[in-house]
Design a protein around this motif. Structure first.
Motif, PDB file in Angstrom:
ATOM      1  N   LEU A  82     -29.466  15.229  28.018  1.00 54.14           N
ATOM      2  CA  LEU A  82     -29.911  14.510  26.825  1.00 54.14           C
ATOM      3  C   LEU A  82     -29.078  14.890  25.607  1.00 54.14           C
ATOM      4  O   LEU A  82     -28.695  14.028  24.813  1.00 54.14           O
ATOM      5  CB  LEU A  82     -31.401  14.787  26.575  1.00 54.14           C
ATOM      6  N   GLU A  83     -28.793  16.186  25.479  1.00 45.42           N
ATOM      7  CA  GLU A  83     -27.981  16.661  24.340  1.00 45.42           C
ATOM      8  C   GLU A  83     -26.603  15.997  24.330  1.00 45.42           C
ATOM      9  O   GLU A  83     -26.065  15.679  23.280  1.00 45.42           O
ATOM     10  CB  GLU A  83     -27.802  18.186  24.404  1.00 45.42           C
ATOM     11  N   ARG A  84     -26.058  15.840  25.528  1.00 47.99           N
ATOM     12  CA  ARG A  84     -24.720  15.219  25.619  1.00 47.99           C
ATOM     13  C   ARG A  84     -24.771  13.707  25.447  1.00 47.99           C
ATOM     14  O   ARG A  84     -23.767  13.028  25.636  1.00 47.99           O
ATOM     15  CB  ARG A  84     -24.111  15.521  26.990  1.00 47.99           C
ATOM     16  N   LYS A  85     -25.968  13.195  25.252  1.00 48.10           N
ATOM     17  CA  LYS A  85     -26.173  11.753  25.108  1.00 48.10           C
ATOM     18  C   LYS A  85     -25.746  10.973  26.352  1.00 48.10           C
ATOM     19  O   LYS A  85     -25.264   9.839  26.264  1.00 48.10           O
ATOM     20  CB  LYS A  85     -25.459  11.214  23.861  1.00 48.10           C
ATOM     21  N   SER A  86     -25.942  11.611  27.499  1.00 51.83           N
ATOM     22  CA  SER A  86     -25.676  10.903  28.757  1.00 51.83           C
ATOM     23  C   SER A  86     -26.875  10.054  29.174  1.00 51.83           C
ATOM     24  O   SER A  86     -26.776   9.261  30.117  1.00 51.83           O
ATOM     25  CB  SER A  86     -25.375  11.897  29.880  1.00 51.83           C
ATOM     26  N   ALA A  87     -28.010  10.266  28.513  1.00 49.55           N
ATOM     27  CA  ALA A  87     -29.214   9.463  28.767  1.00 49.55           C
ATOM     28  C   ALA A  87     -30.222   9.776  27.664  1.00 49.55           C
ATOM     29  O   ALA A  87     -30.093  10.785  26.967  1.00 49.55           O
ATOM     30  CB  ALA A  87     -29.815   9.793  30.122  1.00 49.55           C
ATOM     31  N   HIS A  88     -31.218   8.886  27.544  1.00 49.82           N
ATOM     32  CA  HIS A  88     -32.308   9.126  26.587  1.00 49.82           C
ATOM     33  C   HIS A  88     -33.530   9.755  27.253  1.00 49.82           C
ATOM     34  O   HIS A  88     -34.352  10.384  26.601  1.00 49.82           O
ATOM     35  CB  HIS A  88     -32.737   7.817  25.932  1.00 49.82           C
ATOM     36  N   LEU A  89     -33.651   9.507  28.561  1.00 49.28           N
ATOM     37  CA  LEU A  89     -34.785  10.047  29.324  1.00 49.28           C
ATOM     38  C   LEU A  89     -34.255  10.568  30.651  1.00 49.28           C
ATOM     39  O   LEU A  89     -33.303  10.008  31.211  1.00 49.28           O
ATOM     40  CB  LEU A  89     -35.808   8.935  29.649  1.00 49.28           C
ATOM     41  N   VAL A  90     -34.877  11.622  31.170  1.00 51.55           N
ATOM     42  CA  VAL A  90     -34.535  12.070  32.522  1.00 51.55           C
ATOM     43  C   VAL A  90     -35.727  11.830  33.452  1.00 51.55           C
ATOM     44  O   VAL A  90     -36.879  12.045  33.081  1.00 51.55           O
ATOM     45  CB  VAL A  90     -34.134  13.561  32.592  1.00 51.55           C
ATOM     46  N   LEU A  91     -35.412  11.361  34.647  1.00 52.06           N
ATOM     47  CA  LEU A  91     -36.450  11.178  35.661  1.00 52.06           C
ATOM     48  C   LEU A  91     -36.287  12.253  36.725  1.00 52.06           C
ATOM     49  O   LEU A  91     -35.160  12.596  37.110  1.00 52.06           O
ATOM     50  CB  LEU A  91     -36.348   9.806  36.331  1.00 52.06           C
ATOM     51  N   VAL A  92     -37.419  12.739  37.169  1.00 51.82           N
ATOM     52  CA  VAL A  92     -37.431  13.823  38.150  1.00 51.82           C
ATOM     53  C   VAL A  92     -38.333  13.387  39.308  1.00 51.82           C
ATOM     54  O   VAL A  92     -39.468  12.961  39.071  1.00 51.82           O
ATOM     55  CB  VAL A  92     -37.948  15.124  37.492  1.00 51.82           C
ATOM     56  N   GLY A  93     -37.800  13.485  40.508  1.00 48.02           N
ATOM     57  CA  GLY A  93     -38.558  13.062  41.675  1.00 48.02           C
ATOM     58  C   GLY A  93     -39.049  14.230  42.495  1.00 48.02           C
ATOM     59  O   GLY A  93     -40.138  14.777  42.288  1.00 48.02           O
ATOM     60  N   ARG A  94     -38.200  14.682  43.418  1.00 50.79           N
ATOM     61  CA  ARG A  94     -38.657  15.668  44.405  1.00 50.79           C
ATOM     62  C   ARG A  94     -39.087  16.988  43.785  1.00 50.79           C
ATOM     63  O   ARG A  94     -39.980  17.654  44.321  1.00 50.79           O
ATOM     64  CB  ARG A  94     -37.557  15.873  45.457  1.00 50.79           C
ATOM     65  N   GLU A  95     -38.473  17.376  42.673  1.00 45.63           N
ATOM     66  CA  GLU A  95     -38.909  18.626  42.044  1.00 45.63           C
ATOM     67  C   GLU A  95     -40.383  18.532  41.645  1.00 45.63           C
ATOM     68  O   GLU A  95     -41.130  19.512  41.758  1.00 45.63           O
ATOM     69  CB  GLU A  95     -38.019  18.946  40.833  1.00 45.63           C
ATOM     70  N   PHE A  96     -40.807  17.354  41.208  1.00 46.76           N
ATOM     71  CA  PHE A  96     -42.218  17.191  40.859  1.00 46.76           C
ATOM     72  C   PHE A  96     -43.124  17.239  42.094  1.00 46.76           C
ATOM     73  O   PHE A  96     -44.289  17.639  41.983  1.00 46.76           O
ATOM     74  CB  PHE A  96     -42.440  15.870  40.107  1.00 46.76           C
ATOM     75  N   LEU A  97     -42.601  16.838  43.243  1.00 42.96           N
ATOM     76  CA  LEU A  97     -43.421  16.944  44.462  1.00 42.96           C
ATOM     77  C   LEU A  97     -43.639  18.408  44.819  1.00 42.96           C
ATOM     78  O   LEU A  97     -44.727  18.816  45.226  1.00 42.96           O
ATOM     79  CB  LEU A  97     -42.748  16.220  45.638  1.00 42.96           C
ATOM     80  N   ARG A  98     -42.551  19.173  44.666  1.00 39.76           N
ATOM     81  CA  ARG A  98     -42.652  20.603  44.966  1.00 39.76           C
ATOM     82  C   ARG A  98     -43.483  21.329  43.920  1.00 39.76           C
ATOM     83  O   ARG A  98     -44.206  22.260  44.212  1.00 39.76           O
ATOM     84  CB  ARG A  98     -41.254  21.236  44.920  1.00 39.76           C
TER      85      ARG A  98
END
Ligand code: FNR
Length: 373
Positions: free
Chosen positions: A331-347
């Motif tokens: 986000l700091e590098r302005k590569s995106a405005h939001l990050v999505l997290v999948g499998r880490e949230f399952l764990r």
């Protein structure tokens, strides 16, 4: 307080997410006849309870034969709205925003779910709830070797699908969702229209870039008839097929530059899923961020390119994001405005708390859990 960017609010249209951590849509294969149930309530609820800014519910079939498996969630009839509304209300009670991913699985439909015991990625038979004779795609080209060969969708099929997306969006609005995400990735119907590898049509839905993106444009326009202007509309795309002659990062930039005119507010950058010979390794991005097979942030080079060259659209990214510092750096590098997290949230359903801890920030848990004082 000095909050890291990832824990600051982000506003899109009139919807404000309390932080920039999003639970990625993940199929639960736990529905009967497309209905949500207590599994979905608890699954989604745990993330709402534990601080995610936005939770996007799984790929949800806009038609019964648009489901990936017979056990997938659906929103093709009004009765399916009521329980989703309860889930939405719970999420809101915890200060989370909630979205739903509307989907048509196209030529990857009617498969068995991974834990059905029938073998993943195989065409489900009619006796087992499948619809092997009613699988549609842009062209009669088999996608995954173990999935079926679709029949070529007629223009009437396409028009019906477009209308179904609109009706599902109407139901999502009635349920009170904050976000609708169109599933335009992972080899499912919309992606299969975008890619020249799967779309060999000669009519207005095939051939040129404009024609291959027509289905997405029509779907977005139909959704916007029911999905109010002040609520964000996302699309998830596969930024690359990772295959010769396929859709690539440049096509994604080109598409991103017209998405706003489609009525879409955010592009959610994923990749792959169209063809089995995909080779997910490194030709995009600089040396420090080589995309490689499921390594950290493998789609970041794509989102970065879009975020830096298209300025009228917001950008999200998914894939291999599980380290709090790294997530914030994206986000700091302005590569995106939001990050999505999948499998880490399952764990780890407490991922948001881990992020807070990594930055020495105190997270406000619900009163019921607050025993620190
Ligand atoms: C997924 N993924 C996925 N993607 C999507 O767009 N719609 C979906 O319904 C699903 N379903 C799904 C189920 C399960 C069990 C997994 C693990 C994944 C892909 C997911 O959203 C995400 O893009 C990938 O998992 C990569 O991100 P992570 O897991 O590396 O953070």
């Amino acid at each position: 307080k000095n909050l890291p960017l990832i824990l600051t609010p982000f506003k899109l249209q009139s919807v404000e997410f309390k932080n920039r951590i999003v639970v990625s849509p993940m199929c639960q294969y736990s529905s009967v006849d497309g209905f949500a149930n207590s599994w979905h309530m608890v699954h989604v609820g745990q993330y709402a309870l534990r601080g995610a800014g936005l939770i996007i519910m799984e790929a949800t079939g806009v038609q019964p034969n648009g489901r990936i498996t017979p056990d997938c969630l659906g929103l093709w009839k009004d009765e399916q709205t009521a329980y989703l509304k309860e889930i939405v209300e719970y999420a809101h009670s915890q200060g989370a925003k909630i979205g739903i991913q509307l989907a048509h699985a196209g030529r990857k439909a009617s498969c068995y779910s991974p834990f059905s015991g029938n073998g993943w990625d195989k065409l489900a038979t009619t006796e087992n709830g499948g619809w092997p004779d009613n699988v549609v795609g842009p062209s009669a080209i088999q996608g995954w070797p173990t999935a079926g060969t679709p029949r070529e969708a007629s223009v009437k099929d396409i028009k019906d699908i477009v209308l179904s997306f609109g009706q599902a969006a109407r139901r999502a609005q009635e349920a009170g969702f904050d976000v609708v995400e169109i599933h335009g990735a992972h080899g499912y119907l919309i992606h299969s229209f975008l890619s020249p590898l799967s779309n060999h049509r000669n009519d207005e839905y095939g051939g040129s870039f404009e024609n291959r993106s027509r289905l997405l444009r029509e779907v977005a326009a139909e959704i916007r008839k029911y999905w109010p202007e002040e609520k964000p509309l996302f699309v998830r795309i596969s930024c690359s097929d990772w295959a010769d002659g396929g859709w690539n990062g440049d096509d994604s930039v080109k598409l991103a530059s017209v998405l706003k005119s489609f009525g879409i507010d955010l592009v959610d950058c994923s990749s792959a899923g169209l063809v089995p010979h995909q080779k997910m390794h490194g030709t995009v991005g600089g040396p420090s961020e080589k995309a490689h097979d499921h390594g950290p942030g493998w789609n970041v080079p794509f989102s970065d390119k879009i975020a830096k060259s298209v300025h009228d659209i917001s950008v999200a990214v998914v894939g291999g994001i599980q380290d709090p510092q790294y997530a914030n750096t994206i986000l700091e590098r302005k590569s995106a405005h939001l990050v999505l997290v999948g499998r880490e949230f399952l764990r780890n359903p407490t991922f948001v708390a881990d992020v807070a801890k990594a930055f020495n920030v105190e997270l406000n848990y619900p009163l019921q859990y607050n025993r620190s004082k």
